[in-house]
Design an enzyme around this catalytic site. Structure first.
Site, PDB file in Angstrom:
ATOM      1  N   SER A  21       0.845  -1.199   0.000  1.00 45.11           N
ATOM      2  CA  SER A  21       0.000   0.000   0.000  1.00 45.11           C
ATOM      3  C   SER A  21       0.875   1.243   0.000  1.00 45.11           C
ATOM      4  CB  SER A  21      -0.906   0.009   1.246  1.00 45.11           C
ATOM      5  OG  SER A  21      -1.479   1.288   1.431  1.00 45.11           O
ATOM      6  N   ARG A  40     -14.932   5.527  -8.866  1.00 50.57           N
ATOM      7  CA  ARG A  40     -14.488   4.523  -9.837  1.00 50.57           C
ATOM      8  C   ARG A  40     -15.668   3.655 -10.311  1.00 50.57           C
ATOM      9  NH1 ARG A  40      -9.467   6.831 -10.442  1.00 50.57           N
ATOM     10  NH2 ARG A  40      -8.341   6.862  -8.473  1.00 50.57           N
ATOM     11  N   ASP A  45      -6.695   0.421  -8.574  1.00 55.94           N
ATOM     12  CA  ASP A  45      -7.819   1.322  -8.818  1.00 55.94           C
ATOM     13  C   ASP A  45      -8.498   1.066 -10.152  1.00 55.94           C
ATOM     14  OD1 ASP A  45      -7.700   2.660  -6.391  1.00 55.94           O
ATOM     15  OD2 ASP A  45      -6.257   4.129  -7.126  1.00 55.94           O
TER      16      ASP A  45
END
Length: 453
Positions: free
Chosen positions: A193, A413, A340
């Site tokens: 991350s 998204r 993403d």
């Protein structure tokens, strides 16, 4: 605008092919119909990750940092707001942002709680900075942020000596941070991350001794690259980022490239929608972020990188044409480079022949929504054959999709993914909470409409 749908529809540049309605929930419902093709060229808005960091690091530097290509999305504006409350003069001139930094130790105690809005990047990265200041502060955000896991930064920062607690005791924001003297650690992160890594590295700017973060695989490295440009002593050894405390950072000029996570929607659209040819300009292709390009090619996509160049980060123009796609297996080290983009990839897989398997993507569950569950639910509502798994999805492609009512869960998204998916579905698709695209791509619908003309 939330009470007058006619006013919204009459906004300059509002797409004529979309009808905006208002529900009693005050969420905007937009209707979408199939498109016959997309053609033309488009310049994607600035990279969200780099825009956040340019403001943060510029605020901690001596001198004025000039930022061009800054993303004027709600998340990045939250970062500007937080640093303004801590005494940083920031001029937002739309095309250019000027950050008049006060130096590494120049932040001031804010008069009120710092509101990070919907931005996990703001919340997590700023926590690392605030842990080392000489004042106390509380961080909060919207309903989504108050559900997202913060123990992943609280634990390593606490190991460095930080006093950081969850106000509600649930490991989420609001966070109460009392600045303290910190010491370096070597943290073995259980997740790849960039937000976790960056929070620790930013605390390491102030800590005594060396700070190291080792990840299971390499996450996006914008923090390391940009901190080095600002004068920090930071280096990378395989999947370990290492930083030493800084005496000072120094202002830079930052040219923010286009965000590949935003470009992903048009990459997929250009591949899937018949009779399409798109040139997507000035896209950042950092190798820790370019997994979408590799997956598109693995699925048989006709995608060409043009005018490859360096502007602090690698950048290219991307030419994409309608292609016959086939399924693929997506797992392992590539996942952090496209985390993403996975919602759009999952939708793209529905229009590919054969099966697409997404694994090792449990991180999708703790984004703005549980993107595994939300994608499986909404794609199934459109007629797709999708199996939700513990760490991803299995998509059996090739089935025709039909319109449905899609709940975006106010996840930008998700909303953009289904705007593109609707272009290939039979009939009309409704997206509830469609306005949430403002978080990362305020002009998304206008740009889609322009290419569809």
């Amino acid at each position: 605008l939330r009470t007058d749908s006619k006013a919204l529809a009459c906004l300059p540049g509002f797409p004529a092919c979309f009808q905006a309605l208002i529900r009693e929930t005050e969420l905007i419902l937009m209707k979408f119909n199939p498109l016959s093709g997309l053609r033309g060229e488009i310049t994607i808005p600035g990279d969200k990750s780099i825009s956040h960091r340019s403001v943060m690091f510029g605020s901690l530097a001596k001198g004025t940092t000039k930022i061009t290509g800054f993303l004027q999305g709600a998340d990045c504006l939250s970062t500007i707001s937080c640093f303004r409350k801590m005494g940083i003069s920031i001029e937002n001139l739309e095309d250019t942002v000027l950050v008049h930094g006060n130096g590494l130790h120049g932040l001031k105690k804010p008069d009120s709680v710092l509101d990070c809005g919907n931005s996990g990047t703001t919340t997590r990265l700023i926590s690392g900075i605030l842990s080392a200041q000489n004042f106390s502060v509380t961080l909060t955000g919207d309903a989504s942020i108050q559900k997202r896991p913060m123990k992943r930064i609280m634990d390593p920062l606490s190991q460095m000596g930080a006093d950081i607690t969850s106000v509600n005791g649930n490991g989420c924001a609001p966070l109460a941070i009392n600045g303290r003297t910190l010491h370096g650690i070597h943290y073995q992160s259980p997740v790849a991350s960039a937000q976790v890594k960056s929070a620790i590295l930013l605390a390491g700017l102030y800590a005594e001794g060396e700070t190291k973060v080792t990840e299971p695989s390499l996450s996006r490295n914008h923090t390391e690259l940009m901190l080095k440009e600002f004068g920090a002593d930071v280096r990378t050894e395989k999947t370990t980022a290492i930083i030493r405390p800084a005496e000072e950072l120094f202002a830079k000029e930052i040219a923010v490239p286009g965000d590949i996570s935003s470009a992903a929607f048009f990459l997929a659209a250009g591949l899937m929608i018949p009779h399409s040819e798109l040139l997507i300009k000035n896209v950042g292709i950092n190798p820790t972020r370019d997994g979408m390009i590799h997956v598109c090619r693995a699925m048989g996509g006709d995608l060409t990188l043009l005018n490859v160049r360096m502007t602090g980060e690698p950048v290219a123009d991307i030419l994409v044409r309608t292609s016959s796609l086939h399924g693929t297996d997506i797992h392992g080290d590539i996942i952090p480079t496209l985390i993403d983009e996975l919602p759009m990839i999952a939708a793209m897989a529905c229009f590919a022949e054969g099966d697409t398997i997404i694994r090792d993507a449990a991180e999708l569950k703790v984004k703005e929504s549980n993107r595994i569950a939300v994608m499986a639910e909404n794609l199934s509502a459109m007629g797709a054959d999708v199996e939700e798994t513990v760490d991803g999805m299995i998509i059996h492609g090739g089935k025709p999709l039909h319109g449905a009512t899609i709940d975006s869960h106010l996840d930008h998204r998700i909303a953009m993914t289904f705007a593109i998916t609707a272009a290939l579905a039979e009939g009309e698709t409704e997206i509830l909470g469609a306005e949430c695209v403002n978080i990362s791509y305020p002009d998304f619908y206008q740009d889609l409409n322009k290419l569809a003309q």
